[in-house]
Design a protein around this motif. Structure first.
Motif, mmCIF file in Angstrom:
data_model
loop_
_atom_site.group_PDB
_atom_site.id
_atom_site.type_symbol
_atom_site.label_atom_id
_atom_site.label_comp_id
_atom_site.label_asym_id
_atom_site.label_seq_id
_atom_site.Cartn_x
_atom_site.Cartn_y
_atom_site.Cartn_z
ATOM 1 N N ILE A 115 -0.861 13.780 -2.780
ATOM 2 C CA ILE A 115 -1.652 12.638 -3.284
ATOM 3 C C ILE A 115 -0.972 11.296 -3.018
ATOM 4 C CG2 ILE A 115 -2.557 14.125 -5.146
ATOM 5 C CD1 ILE A 115 -0.972 11.998 -7.033
ATOM 6 N N HIS A 116 0.198 11.302 -2.349
ATOM 7 C CA HIS A 116 0.954 10.045 -2.268
ATOM 8 C C HIS A 116 1.684 9.871 -0.939
ATOM 9 C CE1 HIS A 116 3.128 6.890 -4.906
ATOM 10 N NE2 HIS A 116 3.376 6.612 -3.628
ATOM 11 N N GLN A 117 0.995 9.306 0.027
ATOM 12 C CA GLN A 117 1.666 8.897 1.274
ATOM 13 C C GLN A 117 1.229 7.491 1.660
ATOM 14 O OE1 GLN A 117 3.934 9.031 3.344
ATOM 15 N NE2 GLN A 117 4.930 11.006 2.983
ATOM 16 N N GLY A 150 -4.936 2.387 -5.981
ATOM 17 C CA GLY A 150 -3.485 2.459 -6.017
ATOM 18 C C GLY A 150 -2.875 2.581 -4.633
ATOM 19 N N GLU A 151 -1.480 2.563 -4.571
ATOM 20 C CA GLU A 151 -0.762 2.550 -5.807
ATOM 21 C C GLU A 151 -0.596 1.128 -6.296
ATOM 22 O OE1 GLU A 151 3.397 3.658 -3.853
ATOM 23 O OE2 GLU A 151 3.672 3.140 -5.961
ATOM 24 N N SER A 152 -0.770 0.972 -7.596
ATOM 25 C CA SER A 152 -0.663 -0.329 -8.223
ATOM 26 C C SER A 152 0.818 -0.582 -8.521
ATOM 27 C CB SER A 152 -1.510 -0.340 -9.499
ATOM 28 O OG SER A 152 -1.819 -1.665 -9.832
ATOM 29 N N LYS A 153 1.422 -1.466 -7.742
ATOM 30 C CA LYS A 153 2.872 -1.678 -7.770
ATOM 31 C C LYS A 153 3.151 -3.172 -7.655
ATOM 32 C CE LYS A 153 7.061 -0.172 -5.261
ATOM 33 N NZ LYS A 153 7.585 0.602 -4.124
ATOM 34 N N PHE A 154 2.891 -3.873 -8.760
ATOM 35 C CA PHE A 154 3.015 -5.327 -8.760
ATOM 36 C C PHE A 154 3.673 -5.772 -10.062
ATOM 37 C CE2 PHE A 154 -0.708 -3.979 -6.351
ATOM 38 C CZ PHE A 154 -0.318 -4.400 -5.082
ATOM 39 N N MET A 161 -0.293 4.333 -10.915
ATOM 40 C CA MET A 161 0.589 3.200 -11.233
ATOM 41 C C MET A 161 2.064 3.532 -11.032
ATOM 42 S SD MET A 161 -1.511 1.901 -14.547
ATOM 43 C CE MET A 161 -0.564 0.389 -14.816
ATOM 44 N N HIS A 162 2.752 2.585 -10.386
ATOM 45 C CA HIS A 162 4.195 2.683 -10.178
ATOM 46 C C HIS A 162 4.886 1.972 -11.344
ATOM 47 C CE1 HIS A 162 7.827 2.504 -7.392
ATOM 48 N NE2 HIS A 162 8.181 1.729 -8.406
ATOM 49 N N TRP A 163 5.600 2.776 -12.150
ATOM 50 C CA TRP A 163 6.293 2.227 -13.322
ATOM 51 C C TRP A 163 7.775 2.052 -12.998
ATOM 52 C CZ3 TRP A 163 3.492 0.550 -17.326
ATOM 53 C CH2 TRP A 163 2.225 1.080 -17.508
ATOM 54 N N GLY A 181 0.648 8.503 -13.592
ATOM 55 C CA GLY A 181 1.945 7.835 -13.694
ATOM 56 C C GLY A 181 2.880 8.292 -12.589
ATOM 57 N N HIS A 182 3.702 7.354 -12.107
ATOM 58 C CA HIS A 182 4.588 7.597 -10.961
ATOM 59 C C HIS A 182 5.803 6.682 -11.085
ATOM 60 C CE1 HIS A 182 5.891 6.920 -6.761
ATOM 61 N NE2 HIS A 182 5.472 5.677 -6.867
ATOM 62 N N ALA A 183 6.878 7.093 -10.440
ATOM 63 C CA ALA A 183 8.100 6.290 -10.221
ATOM 64 C C ALA A 183 9.125 6.350 -11.362
ATOM 65 C CB ALA A 183 7.778 4.855 -9.830
ATOM 66 N N SER A 216 4.329 13.364 -2.128
ATOM 67 C CA SER A 216 5.608 13.326 -1.409
ATOM 68 C C SER A 216 6.226 11.926 -1.478
ATOM 69 C CB SER A 216 5.437 13.788 0.035
ATOM 70 O OG SER A 216 4.564 12.941 0.742
ATOM 71 N N ASP A 217 5.533 10.918 -0.971
ATOM 72 C CA ASP A 217 6.014 9.536 -0.978
ATOM 73 C C ASP A 217 7.357 9.393 -0.263
ATOM 74 O OD1 ASP A 217 6.046 6.822 -1.461
ATOM 75 O OD2 ASP A 217 6.766 6.996 -3.525
ATOM 76 N N CYS A 218 7.585 10.180 0.784
ATOM 77 C CA CYS A 218 8.832 10.025 1.524
ATOM 78 C C CYS A 218 8.530 9.391 2.888
ATOM 79 C CB CYS A 218 9.549 11.358 1.686
ATOM 80 S SG CYS A 218 8.517 12.700 2.292
HETATM 81 ZN ZN ZN Z 1 5.703 3.952 -5.752
#
Ligand code: ZN
Ligand code: ZN
Length: 324
Positions: free
Chosen positions: A48-50, A146-150, A175-177, A203-205, A279-281
């Motif tokens: 879900i995260h690339q 997303g990802e909402s990272k602000f 959301m990136h916390w 939730g992420h990060a 993954s987000d790598c």
């Molecule tokens: Zn992130």
């Protein structure tokens, strides 16, 4: 299929037709399964995260990376547009602080790989036309916001407009916390979960994952290595709010599993319907020690108490949540 040398074209066609007939005869469900097997290994996995152009990685490298990991479905998460504002820390956080590219690139790439790539919609949350830009891509079929990272308060009027838009389009918000950097006010976020019960939040990060631990009292520590006491803010949000989900991606998700494996087994069991593989790598390898995504898959496989729980986290939960 590679056509062997000295293999007549007629024989090749006959052989291919025989295989096709066999696949059709075992029925539609098995047929889809067979396709997934050839594409991505024994079992389908949803990532879900690339990101596109992640730290300069090419589209070809990203596709090869995903397939090497065994991923059958990937959601590409765009950045907002590049701006110089407080919410992007004077431009430092443009491209999600990772050279990731935006809505149009993710949308166009997903169109090239239907059924394999999907896309999110994003924008710098406090731009005056943020919701219009996001809505444009929701109309085109974005699976989430997303990802909402602000650098914004998580309960600011601007963020609440985004939550309202998510409710209208019935899509999750990821959301990136990260303490003092992205999405301020984690300890108040439960109020948003209560105010927007129809919106699913993911939730992420670092700050999200560090707070599985009830004993996590220094919020400046982003990758704690100590044993975990269950009952931290994140553990409670997942337990208490049906609209709260967790994204296992990145070094922070991996660390949450490896820092205390005994705790992780119970955590995966408790929240088996709420956890989603990501993954987000940014590597181009897709396996082994250089690839966090591969390591997260291995950790989920190792620490899931049952095969059924493993499959929920790697595939079924995301399939249901994003209606893939
Ligand atoms: Zn992130
Ligand atoms: Zn990787």
């Amino acid at each position: 299929m590679t056509r062997p040398q000295n293999y007549s074209r007629r024989k090749f066609i006959q052989h291919t037709a025989a295989i096709a007939g066999a696949v059709i005869s075992i029925g539609a469900t098995r047929n889809v399964y067979a396709l997934q097997q050839t594409r991505g290994g024994a079992e389908p996995i949803i990532d879900i995260h690339q990101h596109t152009d992640y730290h300069g990685r090419s589209h070809a490298e990203t596709l090869a990376h995903q397939r090497t990991m065994g991923i059958t479905h990937t959601i590409l998460l765009p950045s907002g547009r590049p701006v110089n504002s407080d919410s992007t820390h004077g431009g430092k956080s443009n491209g999600l602080q990772a050279k990731a590219t935006g809505n149009e690139v993710c949308y166009a790439l997903a169109k090239q790989y239907p059924g394999e790539y999907f896309f999110g919609a994003n924008e710098v949350s406090d731009l005056p036309d943020a919701t219009q830009e996001i809505e444009k891509y929701l109309k085109l079929g974005a699976k989430l916001i997303g990802e909402s990272k602000f650098g914004v308060e998580c309960d600011s009027p601007e963020m609440q407009k985004i939550y309202q838009l998510a409710q209208t389009y019935d899509v999750p918000v990821l959301m990136h916390w990260q303490h003092n950097m992205y999405n301020y006010g984690y300890e108040r976020f439960y109020k948003m979960l209560e105010k927007y019960p129809k919106v699913n939040f993911i939730g992420h990060a670092q700050t999200w994952w560090a707070n599985i631990d009830k004993a996590h009292d220094d919020q400046t520590v982003l990758y704690p290595k100590s044993k975990v006491t269950a009952g931290g803010i994140t553990d409670r949000l997942l337990a208490d709010y049906p609209n709260m989900y967790g994204d296992m991606s990145a070094g922070s998700g991996l660390n949450s599993l490896l820092r205390d494996e005994e705790h992780a087994k119970g955590f995966l069991k408790r929240h088996q319907d709420k956890l989603l593989y990501g993954s987000d790598c940014a590597d181009a390898v897709g396996q082994g020690d250089k690839c966090d995504g591969a390591k997260i898959i291995a950790a989920i496989r190792k620490l899931s108490p049952t095969k059924k729980i493993e499959r929920k986290i790697l595939y079924n939960n995301a399939k249901k949540l994003f209606r893939l």
